[in-house]
Design an enzyme around this catalytic site. Structure first.
Site, mmCIF file in Angstrom:
data_model
loop_
_atom_site.group_PDB
_atom_site.id
_atom_site.type_symbol
_atom_site.label_atom_id
_atom_site.label_comp_id
_atom_site.label_asym_id
_atom_site.label_seq_id
_atom_site.Cartn_x
_atom_site.Cartn_y
_atom_site.Cartn_z
ATOM 1 N N ALA A 237 0.823 -1.211 0.000
ATOM 2 C CA ALA A 237 0.000 0.000 0.000
ATOM 3 C C ALA A 237 0.860 1.265 0.000
ATOM 4 O O ALA A 237 2.090 1.220 0.090
ATOM 5 C CB ALA A 237 -0.944 -0.024 1.198
ATOM 6 N N HIS A 238 0.167 2.407 -0.052
ATOM 7 C CA HIS A 238 0.871 3.677 -0.213
ATOM 8 C C HIS A 238 1.757 4.009 0.986
ATOM 9 O O HIS A 238 1.450 3.703 2.128
ATOM 10 C CB HIS A 238 -0.102 4.825 -0.512
ATOM 11 C CG HIS A 238 -1.130 5.074 0.545
ATOM 12 N ND1 HIS A 238 -2.077 6.058 0.430
ATOM 13 C CD2 HIS A 238 -1.367 4.485 1.738
ATOM 14 C CE1 HIS A 238 -2.849 6.058 1.496
ATOM 15 N NE2 HIS A 238 -2.435 5.106 2.303
#
Length: 337
Positions: A237-238
């Protein structure tokens, strides 16, 4: 291609036992190797196969050499030695430099004359593809991306935007790098999207598996340091940061802003909660869930071991009663006092 055992030993610093003139033309497992093929013994579990193996040459440790009935190559780490030898027989398709007529290259993009751009590739504005790169069929490179020298995108890889790949990066089919991170905020009972303004930085010598997704950061970049290896179907994820030389097995998921140290190993289907840190040299076994930061190197596990269904159902029922049972035990202890 044919190589003698002596030639292989000389190239990789191994010791020959037996006939050094034995020729090798391929590699195989101990159980299925035949004439002209090389195999290896690393895991003691497969030692019984050595006596019956038809391999022309076997790579093994010194402790196993007496059991070899043919030519052997002695190595401290047979598996690593085998990996290097096998690479000699992995003849990759040669891609000549050039741009296929069906490819679209934005006028502001830069593609090295030494790069290969395959059919139906699209390269967006201000992106750059370096020397010796291979961009496979149907791949998409969005705006403001960099693919540095010697990197390879296999078929249908997508670099969405603001993705920077180092040298010699290899990305397998279907991977999506640089899509929006999962950033949302609640406003008056409705979700609003948080713009993802960062990018993705992937260091030299990384390898990304098929259908893996690595999201770009919200404000800062999502970063994979050099020599990180990611298996198929992994979600990163980011704003995550993965330390150098770490490896992540298939179907694992790493939530936003998690930081994983150097030389870490994550088994298959591992989950990592967001906003925590894992120090260097940590091993997480398969199916584990990491809910807290880890500050000491070592091997960590979570979850319930496999057992027969009847036993598991009984234990699951008892698990719901743990709090009541614990309170009863405490009460008995106080009564005895």
């Amino acid at each position: 291609m044919r190589l003698t055992a002596s030639a292989i030993a000389g190239q990789f610093g191994l010791t020959v036992l037996g006939d050094g003139s034995t020729e090798v033309s391929g590699v195989a497992t101990l159980a299925h190797a035949g004439a002209g093929q090389l195999s290896f013994l690393s895991n003691p579990r497969y030692r019984p196969q050595l006596a019956d193996s038809q391999a022309a040459v076997v790579v093994l440790r010194a402790d196993d050499a007496e059991a070899a009935k043919g030519t052997a190559l002695v190595a401290k780490d047979p598996y690593t030695a085998f990996a290097k030898i096998a690479a000699l027989f992995d003849v990759a398709q040669v891609c000549e430099p050039g741009i296929h007529p069906s490819a679209f290259i934005d006028p502001t993009a830069q593609v090295s004359p030494g790069a290969h751009v395959g059919p139906f590739v699209s390269i967006g504005a201000r992106s750059r593809v370096g020397d010796g790169c291979v961009i496979g069929t149907g791949s998409l490179i969005g705006a403001d991306c960099v693919v540095d020298d010697g990197s390879e995108l296999l078929a249908r890889v997508t670099l969405v935007t603001r993705v920077r790949l180092g040298k010699r990066v290899r990305i397998h089919p279907g991977a999506v790098i640089g899509a929006d991170g999962f950033g949302l905020a609640m406003d008056a009972g409705h979700w609003i999207k948080v713009p993802q303004l960062g990018g993705v930085v992937i260091g030299d010598d990384c390898e990304i598996g098929a259908n893996t997704c690595i999201d770009r950061g919200a404000l800062e970049d999502t970063v994979l340091e050099e020599d990180v290896r990611v298996d198929n179907l992994v979600q990163i994820a980011h704003n995550c940061r993965i330390g150098a030389h770490s490896a992540i097995a298939g179907c694992s998921g790493i939530a936003g802003s998690a930081k994983i140290g150097r030389y870490c190993l994550l088994g298959g289907h591992v989950g990592v909660v967001g906003h925590l840190e894992i120090c260097d040299k940590v091993v997480i076994t398969g199916k584990s869930v990491v809910r807290n930061s880890i500050n000491e190197p070592g091997e960590y596990s979570s979850g319930t071991p496999l057992t027969d269904n009847r036993t598991w159902r009984k234990n699951a029922a008892r698990f719901k009663q743990l709090d009541v049972l614990a309170r009863r035990i405490l009460a008995v202890g106080k009564e005895k006092e």
